[in-house]
Design a protein around this motif. Structure first.
Motif, short mmCIF file in Angstrom:
data_model
loop_
_atom_site.label_atom_id
_atom_site.label_comp_id
_atom_site.label_asym_id
_atom_site.label_seq_id
_atom_site.Cartn_x
_atom_site.Cartn_y
_atom_site.Cartn_z
N PHE A 29 2.34 -27.38 -29.13
CA PHE A 29 1.82 -26.01 -29.00
C PHE A 29 0.44 -25.89 -29.65
O PHE A 29 -0.31 -24.97 -29.34
N ASN A 32 -4.32 -27.27 -26.61
CA ASN A 32 -4.51 -26.46 -25.42
C ASN A 32 -4.12 -27.22 -24.16
O ASN A 32 -3.61 -26.63 -23.21
N THR A 52 -1.28 -27.93 -19.40
CA THR A 52 -1.57 -27.03 -20.52
C THR A 52 -0.36 -26.96 -21.43
O THR A 52 0.79 -26.98 -20.95
N SER A 54 -0.37 -25.00 -24.75
CA SER A 54 -0.30 -23.96 -25.76
C SER A 54 0.92 -23.08 -25.49
O SER A 54 1.45 -23.05 -24.38
N ALA A 55 1.35 -22.35 -26.51
CA ALA A 55 2.57 -21.57 -26.40
C ALA A 55 2.48 -20.50 -25.32
O ALA A 55 3.49 -20.13 -24.72
N THR A 56 1.27 -20.02 -25.09
CA THR A 56 1.11 -18.94 -24.12
C THR A 56 0.73 -19.44 -22.73
O THR A 56 0.57 -18.65 -21.81
N SER A 57 0.59 -20.74 -22.59
CA SER A 57 0.20 -21.27 -21.28
C SER A 57 1.44 -21.42 -20.40
O SER A 57 2.56 -21.46 -20.88
N GLY A 58 1.18 -21.52 -19.15
CA GLY A 58 2.29 -21.64 -18.21
C GLY A 58 2.60 -23.08 -17.82
O GLY A 58 3.32 -23.30 -16.86
N ASN A 77 8.70 -29.32 -25.20
CA ASN A 77 8.14 -28.74 -26.41
C ASN A 77 8.97 -29.08 -27.65
O ASN A 77 8.43 -29.34 -28.72
#
Length: 120
Positions: A29, A32, A52, A54-58, A77
């Protein structure tokens, strides 16, 4: 100190499959994007696939044309691991495969590489 450790390379016949793993020493996470590159003898290193992380990526993925439909990049993850499933391997896929992890505006991290050899 971030470490990326690849595994899963080896010798396989054309048409066969291999799964490469890249395990990070930190949470994925924190990156990027993570990617697999490869470098064949006499060639430049090229980007094979990216995802991708990151925690907010799809979990968006991208592939070079020559591997589309044959390779799949994915992430776990919980295991801090990114995979590259390689099917229908061809001799031209022979290369050292490197794991890469990037944080925007920072120096990227690299693994030491794992050798994939596809015999005809």
């Amino acid at each position: 100190q971030v470490q990326l450790v690849e595994s899963g390379g080896g010798l396989v016949q054309a048409g066969g499959s291999l799964r490469l793993s890249c395990t990070a020493s930190v949470s994925i996470f924190s990156f990027n994007v993570m990617a697999w590159y490869r470098q064949a003898p006499g060639n430049q290193r090229e980007l094979v696939a990216s995802i991708t992380t990151s925690a907010t990526s799809g979990g968006r993925t991208n592939y070079i044309d020559s591997v589309k439909g044959r390779f799949t990049i994915s992430r776990d993850n919980a295991k801090n691991t990114v995979y590259l499933q390689m099917n229908s391997l061809k001799p031209e896929d022979t290369a050292v495969y490197y794991c890469n992890a990037e944080r925007y505006y920072s120096t990227p991290y690299w693994g030491k590489g794992t050798l994939v050899t596809v015999s005809s």
